[in-house]
Motif scaffolding. Structure first.
Motif, PDB file in Angstrom:
ATOM      1  N   ILE A 102       0.836  -1.204   0.000  1.00  0.00           N
ATOM      2  CA  ILE A 102       0.000   0.000   0.000  1.00  0.00           C
ATOM      3  C   ILE A 102       0.870   1.252   0.000  1.00  0.00           C
ATOM      4  O   ILE A 102       0.595   2.222  -0.717  1.00  0.00           O
ATOM      5  CB  ILE A 102      -0.948  -0.007   1.214  1.00  0.00           C
ATOM      6  N   ASP A 103       1.949   1.245   0.796  1.00  0.00           N
ATOM      7  CA  ASP A 103       2.829   2.409   0.853  1.00  0.00           C
ATOM      8  C   ASP A 103       3.475   2.697  -0.499  1.00  0.00           C
ATOM      9  O   ASP A 103       3.774   3.849  -0.819  1.00  0.00           O
ATOM     10  CB  ASP A 103       3.918   2.194   1.912  1.00  0.00           C
ATOM     11  N   TYR A 104       3.695   1.659  -1.292  1.00  0.00           N
ATOM     12  CA  TYR A 104       4.271   1.860  -2.623  1.00  0.00           C
ATOM     13  C   TYR A 104       3.235   2.335  -3.641  1.00  0.00           C
ATOM     14  O   TYR A 104       3.566   3.116  -4.543  1.00  0.00           O
ATOM     15  CB  TYR A 104       4.891   0.555  -3.136  1.00  0.00           C
ATOM     16  N   VAL A 105       1.998   1.862  -3.545  1.00  0.00           N
ATOM     17  CA  VAL A 105       1.020   2.214  -4.584  1.00  0.00           C
ATOM     18  C   VAL A 105       0.276   3.518  -4.276  1.00  0.00           C
ATOM     19  O   VAL A 105      -0.315   4.110  -5.171  1.00  0.00           O
ATOM     20  CB  VAL A 105       0.008   1.071  -4.844  1.00  0.00           C
ATOM     21  N   LEU A 106       0.283   3.967  -3.030  1.00  0.00           N
ATOM     22  CA  LEU A 106      -0.298   5.275  -2.713  1.00  0.00           C
ATOM     23  C   LEU A 106       0.808   6.317  -2.832  1.00  0.00           C
ATOM     24  O   LEU A 106       1.647   6.463  -1.933  1.00  0.00           O
ATOM     25  CB  LEU A 106      -0.887   5.292  -1.292  1.00  0.00           C
ATOM     26  N   ARG A 107       0.831   7.005  -3.969  1.00  0.00           N
ATOM     27  CA  ARG A 107       1.911   7.959  -4.230  1.00  0.00           C
ATOM     28  C   ARG A 107       1.339   9.259  -4.765  1.00  0.00           C
ATOM     29  O   ARG A 107       0.608   9.274  -5.771  1.00  0.00           O
ATOM     30  CB  ARG A 107       2.908   7.354  -5.223  1.00  0.00           C
ATOM     31  N   ILE A 108       1.651  10.327  -4.086  1.00  0.00           N
ATOM     32  CA  ILE A 108       1.123  11.638  -4.467  1.00  0.00           C
ATOM     33  C   ILE A 108       1.554  12.007  -5.890  1.00  0.00           C
ATOM     34  O   ILE A 108       2.664  11.689  -6.324  1.00  0.00           O
ATOM     35  CB  ILE A 108       1.577  12.721  -3.457  1.00  0.00           C
ATOM     36  N   HIS A 109       0.643  12.647  -6.622  1.00  0.00           N
ATOM     37  CA  HIS A 109       0.819  13.073  -8.013  1.00  0.00           C
ATOM     38  C   HIS A 109       0.823  11.900  -8.989  1.00  0.00           C
ATOM     39  O   HIS A 109       0.868  12.115 -10.210  1.00  0.00           O
ATOM     40  CB  HIS A 109       2.098  13.885  -8.227  1.00  0.00           C
ATOM     41  N   ARG A 110       0.780  10.667  -8.469  1.00  0.00           N
ATOM     42  CA  ARG A 110       0.803   9.497  -9.357  1.00  0.00           C
ATOM     43  C   ARG A 110      -0.498   8.695  -9.258  1.00  0.00           C
ATOM     44  O   ARG A 110      -1.146   8.445 -10.274  1.00  0.00           O
ATOM     45  CB  ARG A 110       2.010   8.609  -9.005  1.00  0.00           C
ATOM     46  N   THR A 111      -0.879   8.323  -8.035  1.00  0.00           N
ATOM     47  CA  THR A 111      -2.141   7.588  -7.873  1.00  0.00           C
ATOM     48  C   THR A 111      -3.179   8.403  -7.112  1.00  0.00           C
ATOM     49  O   THR A 111      -4.332   8.005  -7.041  1.00  0.00           O
ATOM     50  CB  THR A 111      -1.918   6.249  -7.155  1.00  0.00           C
ATOM     51  N   PHE A 112      -2.769   9.513  -6.529  1.00  0.00           N
ATOM     52  CA  PHE A 112      -3.751  10.406  -5.906  1.00  0.00           C
ATOM     53  C   PHE A 112      -3.247  11.842  -5.960  1.00  0.00           C
ATOM     54  O   PHE A 112      -2.039  12.098  -6.064  1.00  0.00           O
ATOM     55  CB  PHE A 112      -4.054   9.998  -4.461  1.00  0.00           C
ATOM     56  N   ALA A 113      -4.201  12.768  -5.922  1.00  0.00           N
ATOM     57  CA  ALA A 113      -3.894  14.195  -5.862  1.00  0.00           C
ATOM     58  C   ALA A 113      -4.330  14.724  -4.505  1.00  0.00           C
ATOM     59  O   ALA A 113      -5.369  14.320  -3.973  1.00  0.00           O
ATOM     60  CB  ALA A 113      -4.614  14.941  -6.979  1.00  0.00           C
ATOM     61  N   ALA A 114      -3.522  15.599  -3.940  1.00  0.00           N
ATOM     62  CA  ALA A 114      -3.864  16.229  -2.668  1.00  0.00           C
ATOM     63  C   ALA A 114      -4.677  17.489  -2.954  1.00  0.00           C
ATOM     64  O   ALA A 114      -4.248  18.354  -3.714  1.00  0.00           O
ATOM     65  CB  ALA A 114      -2.610  16.575  -1.889  1.00  0.00           C
ATOM     66  N   THR A 115      -5.866  17.577  -2.360  1.00  0.00           N
ATOM     67  CA  THR A 115      -6.738  18.730  -2.552  1.00  0.00           C
ATOM     68  C   THR A 115      -7.165  19.263  -1.190  1.00  0.00           C
ATOM     69  O   THR A 115      -6.967  18.583  -0.170  1.00  0.00           O
ATOM     70  CB  THR A 115      -7.999  18.342  -3.347  1.00  0.00           C
ATOM     71  N   PRO A 116      -7.742  20.446  -1.127  1.00  0.00           N
ATOM     72  CA  PRO A 116      -8.224  20.963   0.159  1.00  0.00           C
ATOM     73  C   PRO A 116      -9.247  20.044   0.816  1.00  0.00           C
ATOM     74  O   PRO A 116      -9.409  20.061   2.035  1.00  0.00           O
ATOM     75  CB  PRO A 116      -8.855  22.306  -0.229  1.00  0.00           C
ATOM     76  N   GLU A 117      -9.930  19.228   0.011  1.00  0.00           N
ATOM     77  CA  GLU A 117     -10.942  18.316   0.554  1.00  0.00           C
ATOM     78  C   GLU A 117     -10.357  16.947   0.921  1.00  0.00           C
ATOM     79  O   GLU A 117     -11.060  16.081   1.413  1.00  0.00           O
ATOM     80  CB  GLU A 117     -12.075  18.109  -0.456  1.00  0.00           C
ATOM     81  N   GLY A 118      -9.057  16.763   0.646  1.00  0.00           N
ATOM     82  CA  GLY A 118      -8.421  15.484   0.932  1.00  0.00           C
ATOM     83  C   GLY A 118      -7.889  14.824  -0.328  1.00  0.00           C
ATOM     84  O   GLY A 118      -7.845  15.435  -1.397  1.00  0.00           O
ATOM     85  N   LYS A 119      -7.491  13.562  -0.220  1.00  0.00           N
ATOM     86  CA  LYS A 119      -6.917  12.836  -1.352  1.00  0.00           C
ATOM     87  C   LYS A 119      -8.007  12.498  -2.375  1.00  0.00           C
ATOM     88  O   LYS A 119      -9.087  12.061  -2.012  1.00  0.00           O
ATOM     89  CB  LYS A 119      -6.246  11.550  -0.880  1.00  0.00           C
TER      90      LYS A 119
END
Length: 204
Positions: A102-119
């Motif tokens: 999970i730590d490898y597949v959850l990657r900012i700008h790659r599998t999720f974007a950080a927004t004011p409302e969360g991932k």
């Protein structure tokens, strides 16, 4: 179709969940186009996260070589149409091997974007079946312990865009063969009701 099977059970073929996953894959292979990709986190453990990886994640100009393992795991998900995860419940939650995946597949700008409302997930949703094996009970009228595994996985996988989650609970496995058979029968019933395993879907 292409299916990714991620196994996190150290018991391998002796795991009830592993054998159930194999049954599911066998059913899907009745379709001529079904193909399986297997990632066994117990038989072939992932390398631990390094300082180079941690530095690359927060860098504006990262050394992309640090993402080699992460990219491989992410692409395994991206190129499949369905995902099956077999995991035991270790001390109320996921085992270390699955947490590292999970730590490898959850990657900012790659599998999720950080927004004011969360991932916000950047991956395409697909049917995801999570087989959870536990010696005791954590759900239902016989529950005697807390369950941090299913809500954690629902939130973590949802944060990358995987929302179509189906949990198949194999509980009370230390109670013997009869209890295991009952749990497996219930799980098979749930699987059979899913559209992906319907006979007409397999004939397409």
């Amino acid at each position: 179709m292409k299916v990714l099977f991620v196994n996190a059970s150290p018991h391998g073929e002796n795991s009830h969940g592993y054998r159930l996953a194999r049954e599911m894959l066998g059913t899907l292979k009745k379709s001529a186009r079904a193909e399986t990709v297997e990632r066994d986190l117990a038989a072939m453990p992932l390398p631990p996260l390094t300082q180079d990886y941690a530095r690359a994640v927060i860098s504006r100009e990262p050394d992309t070589r640090a993402f080699d393992v992460s990219e491989q795991l992410i692409r395994e998900i991206e190129t499949t149409d369905a995902l099956i995860i077999n995991t035991p419940m270790h001390n109320f939650t996921v085992p270390a091997a699955l947490k590292l995946w999970i730590d490898y597949v959850l990657r900012i700008h790659r599998t999720f974007a950080a927004t004011p409302e969360g991932k916000v997930g950047l991956m395409r949703d697909r049917p995801t079946f999570v087989i959870v094996g536990s010696g005791g009970f954590h759900c239902g009228e016989n529950a005697r312990q807390r369950d941090f595994l299913t809500p954690y996985l629902r939130y973590a996988l949802g944060s990358i865009g995987l929302h179509s989650l189906h949990f198949l609970l194999l509980q009370g496995l230390i109670r013997g063969d009869d209890a295991a058979a009952e749990a497996l029968e219930a799980a098979r019933g749930e699987i059979a009701r899913h559209a992906l395993f319907a006979s007409d879907a397999l004939a397409i």
